[in-house]
Design an enzyme around this catalytic site. Structure first.
Site, PDB file in Angstrom:
ATOM      1  N   GLU A   1       0.813  -1.227   0.000  1.00 18.47           N
ATOM      2  CA  GLU A   1       0.000   0.000   0.000  1.00 18.47           C
ATOM      3  C   GLU A   1       0.847   1.278   0.000  1.00 18.47           C
ATOM      4  O   GLU A   1       0.665   2.165   0.832  1.00 18.47           O
ATOM      5  CB  GLU A   1      -0.984  -0.033   1.171  1.00 18.47           C
ATOM      6  CG  GLU A   1      -1.872  -1.266   1.093  1.00 18.47           C
ATOM      7  CD  GLU A   1      -2.819  -1.460   2.281  1.00 18.47           C
ATOM      8  OE1 GLU A   1      -2.844  -0.602   3.180  1.00 18.47           O
ATOM      9  OE2 GLU A   1      -3.547  -2.477   2.285  1.00 18.47           O
TER      10      GLU A   1
ATOM     11  N   ASN B   1       2.225  -4.748  -3.301  1.00 17.41           N
ATOM     12  CA  ASN B   1       0.846  -5.194  -3.124  1.00 17.41           C
ATOM     13  C   ASN B   1      -0.027  -4.001  -2.749  1.00 17.41           C
ATOM     14  O   ASN B   1       0.373  -3.168  -1.933  1.00 17.41           O
ATOM     15  CB  ASN B   1       0.869  -6.220  -1.966  1.00 17.41           C
ATOM     16  CG  ASN B   1      -0.405  -6.989  -1.775  1.00 17.41           C
ATOM     17  OD1 ASN B   1      -0.915  -7.586  -2.721  1.00 17.41           O
ATOM     18  ND2 ASN B   1      -0.915  -7.008  -0.552  1.00 17.41           N
TER      19      ASN B   1
ATOM     20  N   HIS C   1     -10.065  -6.143  -2.940  1.00 11.99           N
ATOM     21  CA  HIS C   1     -11.148  -6.008  -1.965  1.00 11.99           C
ATOM     22  C   HIS C   1     -12.274  -5.250  -2.678  1.00 11.99           C
ATOM     23  O   HIS C   1     -12.226  -4.026  -2.800  1.00 11.99           O
ATOM     24  CB  HIS C   1     -10.677  -5.219  -0.737  1.00 11.99           C
ATOM     25  CG  HIS C   1      -9.658  -5.948   0.079  1.00 11.99           C
ATOM     26  ND1 HIS C   1      -9.960  -7.098   0.776  1.00 11.99           N
ATOM     27  CD2 HIS C   1      -8.345  -5.705   0.313  1.00 11.99           C
ATOM     28  CE1 HIS C   1      -8.878  -7.535   1.411  1.00 11.99           C
ATOM     29  NE2 HIS C   1      -7.881  -6.706   1.136  1.00 11.99           N
TER      30      HIS C   1
ATOM     31  N   GLU D   1      -5.887 -10.724  -2.089  1.00  8.27           N
ATOM     32  CA  GLU D   1      -6.705 -10.593  -0.867  1.00  8.27           C
ATOM     33  C   GLU D   1      -8.187 -10.499  -1.233  1.00  8.27           C
ATOM     34  O   GLU D   1      -8.918  -9.673  -0.689  1.00  8.27           O
ATOM     35  CB  GLU D   1      -6.300  -9.343  -0.076  1.00  8.27           C
ATOM     36  CG  GLU D   1      -4.833  -9.277   0.283  1.00  8.27           C
ATOM     37  CD  GLU D   1      -4.450  -8.092   1.153  1.00  8.27           C
ATOM     38  OE1 GLU D   1      -5.364  -7.403   1.687  1.00  8.27           O
ATOM     39  OE2 GLU D   1      -3.247  -7.852   1.323  1.00  8.27           O
TER      40      GLU D   1
ATOM     41  N   ASP E   1     -11.986 -10.348  -1.711  1.00  4.90           N
ATOM     42  CA  ASP E   1     -13.305 -10.518  -1.107  1.00  4.90           C
ATOM     43  C   ASP E   1     -14.262  -9.564  -1.805  1.00  4.90           C
ATOM     44  O   ASP E   1     -13.834  -8.588  -2.436  1.00  4.90           O
ATOM     45  CB  ASP E   1     -13.332 -10.364   0.422  1.00  4.90           C
ATOM     46  CG  ASP E   1     -12.569  -9.183   0.982  1.00  4.90           C
ATOM     47  OD1 ASP E   1     -12.462  -8.154   0.285  1.00  4.90           O
ATOM     48  OD2 ASP E   1     -12.093  -9.279   2.131  1.00  4.90           O
TER      49      ASP E   1
HETATM   50  O1  G3I Z   1      -4.142  -8.264  18.474  1.00  3.77           O
HETATM   51  C1  G3I Z   1      -5.261  -7.547  18.998  1.00  3.77           C
HETATM   52  C2  G3I Z   1      -5.830  -8.262  20.191  1.00  3.77           C
HETATM   53  O2  G3I Z   1      -4.863  -8.282  21.211  1.00  3.77           O
HETATM   54  C3  G3I Z   1      -7.102  -7.534  20.643  1.00  3.77           C
HETATM   55  O3  G3I Z   1      -7.697  -8.251  21.669  1.00  3.77           O
HETATM   56  C4  G3I Z   1      -8.081  -7.431  19.468  1.00  3.77           C
HETATM   57  C5  G3I Z   1      -9.324  -6.625  19.860  1.00  3.77           C
HETATM   58  O4  G3I Z   1      -9.876  -5.965  18.766  1.00  3.77           O
HETATM   59  O5  G3I Z   1      -7.464  -6.762  18.402  1.00  3.77           O
HETATM   60  C6  G3I Z   1      -6.323  -7.457  17.924  1.00  3.77           C
HETATM   61  O6  G3I Z   1      -5.787  -6.752  16.828  1.00  3.77           O
HETATM   62  C7  G3I Z   1      -6.516  -6.821  15.637  1.00  3.77           C
HETATM   63  C8  G3I Z   1      -5.648  -7.492  14.571  1.00  3.77           C
HETATM   64  O7  G3I Z   1      -6.289  -7.479  13.312  1.00  3.77           O
HETATM   65  C9  G3I Z   1      -5.321  -8.940  14.915  1.00  3.77           C
HETATM   66  O8  G3I Z   1      -6.491  -9.688  15.034  1.00  3.77           O
HETATM   67  C10 G3I Z   1      -6.871  -5.419  15.183  1.00  3.77           C
HETATM   68  O9  G3I Z   1      -7.792  -4.855  16.096  1.00  3.77           O
HETATM   69  C11 G3I Z   1      -7.469  -5.433  13.806  1.00  3.77           C
HETATM   70  O10 G3I Z   1      -7.614  -4.092  13.344  1.00  3.77           O
HETATM   71  C12 G3I Z   1      -6.541  -6.159  12.856  1.00  3.77           C
HETATM   72  O11 G3I Z   1      -7.175  -6.190  11.581  1.00  3.77           O
HETATM   73  C13 G3I Z   1      -6.382  -6.630  10.526  1.00  3.77           C
HETATM   74  C14 G3I Z   1      -6.190  -5.491   9.510  1.00  3.77           C
HETATM   75  O12 G3I Z   1      -5.450  -5.986   8.411  1.00  3.77           O
HETATM   76  C15 G3I Z   1      -5.459  -4.300  10.094  1.00  3.77           C
HETATM   77  O13 G3I Z   1      -5.339  -3.308   9.131  1.00  3.77           O
HETATM   78  C16 G3I Z   1      -7.100  -7.781   9.839  1.00  3.77           C
HETATM   79  O14 G3I Z   1      -7.197  -8.881  10.750  1.00  3.77           O
HETATM   80  C17 G3I Z   1      -6.352  -8.179   8.584  1.00  3.77           C
HETATM   81  O15 G3I Z   1      -7.112  -9.139   7.896  1.00  3.77           O
HETATM   82  C18 G3I Z   1      -6.169  -6.950   7.726  1.00  3.77           C
HETATM   83  O16 G3I Z   1      -5.492  -7.304   6.547  1.00  3.77           O
HETATM   84  C19 G3I Z   1      -5.239  -6.238   5.623  1.00  3.77           C
HETATM   85  C20 G3I Z   1      -3.976  -6.600   4.876  1.00  3.77           C
HETATM   86  O17 G3I Z   1      -2.921  -6.817   5.789  1.00  3.77           O
HETATM   87  C21 G3I Z   1      -3.600  -5.520   3.875  1.00  3.77           C
HETATM   88  N1  G3I Z   1      -4.704  -5.210   2.990  1.00  3.77           N
HETATM   89  C22 G3I Z   1      -5.967  -4.924   3.642  1.00  3.77           C
HETATM   90  C23 G3I Z   1      -6.354  -6.042   4.586  1.00  3.77           C
HETATM   91  C24 G3I Z   1      -7.710  -5.808   5.210  1.00  3.77           C
HETATM   92  O18 G3I Z   1      -7.689  -4.687   6.046  1.00  3.77           O
END
Ligand code: G3I
Length: 349
Positions: free
Chosen positions: A163, A204, A240, A269, A271
């Site tokens: 990004e 990416n 996405h 990625e 969806d």
């Molecule tokens: O690790 C914490 C945990 O300790 C806490 O209890 C929990 C409560 O909300 O949050 C956890 O962190 C989360 C993390 O994923 C791990 O699960 C974050 O809140 C959450 O925002 C984070 O989201 C991820 C996101 O990237 C962040 O931008 C998604 O799972 C992940 O699928 C997503 O993936 C991104 C790609 O890397 C790049 N392209 C876009 C894609 C979708 O956003």
């Protein structure tokens, strides 16, 4: 010898030859006479079909059963990001990434590793300090070198930079860009290549599926990196999509122009979200989009594979980020296949 035993032995011999040739075998590639998997269908086209996954989901055995059987490429959704792998400066933690790499290996799946340089999900120690360019460059080099070395020989590819551009095609003003200038991209690619010369190296991004300013920026950058001999193999189109914004009808021609630069492309990625509640009509349209994007990849020789951003609505990132939207994946929250799953099978058949 009973016929089934003969067949099993033959399959074993064929698998041994394929393993020696570096071709994935095992559950993801084992023929089931009734219904081949998405991975098997994709393999007939010389492509892979993958899914992202995340560590907390791996205790769900109904979930891991499908994850281990239907796909031949796995991406860790979070486990290889900077906050997870270098939570304190110089202290590396491979627990989450290793768990997914080990699972993939047991299932004879390859791994698209994600991601080394991003502006998001960075640890506090990195974002809370004012770095000089020399300091930050050293921090970045050490992170890339250490992580890529750790996974050397264990992953198929790396999303090296994630990004890097805004929607208008300008560089995103990240910590990296602001402190190091645009050269951080070529540096990151070079360091990653030094650490694992066999990993396929990707840039990416999202919103680059259709031609437009953002994908033009990647095209110009890719051309420049190629001309300068920077090690670099492909562009990842995150894909996405959202029903309310329309299908990116120029996807195929866009993939083709990157192939024309001698680069691989991949849908990394995928969806297709919708405004909830889902309806039969929306699910049918979603299925059609999954069909179209698969056909677009198959039509472009160097589009090497497709990864969906997890396979079930149960573990999709969408509802948390886009309230009121979801139902984006080919399996529903109960792990039942949706019309999109059937559309994928048809497009790959
Ligand atoms: O690790 C914490 C945990 O300790 C806490 O209890 C929990 C409560 O909300 O949050 C956890 O962190 C989360 C993390 O994923 C791990 O699960 C974050 O809140 C959450 O925002 C984070 O989201 C991820 C996101 O990237 C962040 O931008 C998604 O799972 C992940 O699928 C997503 O993936 C991104 C790609 O890397 C790049 N392209 C876009 C894609 C979708 O956003």
């Amino acid at each position: 010898m009973p016929r089934n035993t003969t067949r099993l032995r033959l399959a074993g011999a064929v698998a041994a030859v394929l393993v020696a040739a570096g071709v994935a075998t095992g559950p993801a590639a084992q023929a089931s006479p009734e219904q081949p998997t998405l991975a098997q269908l994709a393999q007939r086209h010389g492509r892979y079909f993958g899914s992202a996954t995340d560590n907390p989901e791996l205790t769900d055995t109904a979930y891991t059963k499908i994850l281990g059987s239907e796909f031949d490429m796995i991406t860790p959704g979070n486990g290889m990001k900077w906050y997870a792998t270098e939570p304190q400066q110089g202290v590396f933690d491979w627990t989450a990434g290793d768990q997914i790499v080990d699972l993939a290996r047991r299932n004879h799946q390859r791994v698209r590793a994600h991601t080394l340089v991003w502006h998001s999900q960075l640890p506090g120690w990195l974002t809370s300090k004012q770095w000089t360019a020399a300091e930050l460059r050293a921090v970045l080099k050490k992170h890339i070198t250490t992580e890529v070395r750790h996974y050397r020989g264990k992953v198929y590819s790396w999303d090296v930079v994630n990004e890097a551009f805004n929607d208008d095609g300008s560089y995103r003003e990240t910590l990296w860009y602001k402190t190091l200038g645009p050269g951080y991209i070529a540096d990151a690619l070079r360091w990653a290549h030094q650490a694992d010369p066999h990993a396929r190296l990707y840039l990416n991004d999202y919103n680059i599926e259709a031609t437009g300013p953002k994908s033009d920026a990647y095209y110009a950058l890719a051309k420049d990196l190629r001309a300068r001999g920077v090690p670099f193999d492909g562009i990842g189109f995150q894909t996405h999509l959202a029903l309310q914004y329309g299908y990116p009808t120029t996807l195929k021609e866009n993939l083709s122009r990157f192939s024309g630069l001698g680069l691989d492309t991949a849908l990394t990625e995928v969806d297709v979200r919708m405004q909830l509640p889902a309806s039969d009509a929306k699910l049918a349209e979603q299925a059609d989009w999954y069909r179209q994007l698969t056909e677009a990849c198959l039509a472009v020789r160097r589009c090497v594979g497709i990864t969906i951003w997890d396979y079930t609505d149960k573990y999709s990132w969408i509802p948390a980020v886009f309230p009121g939207e979801g139902a984006a994946l080919p399996w529903d929250e109960q792990l039942h296949p949706k019309p999109a799953y059937q559309a994928l099978r048809e497009a790959l058949s």
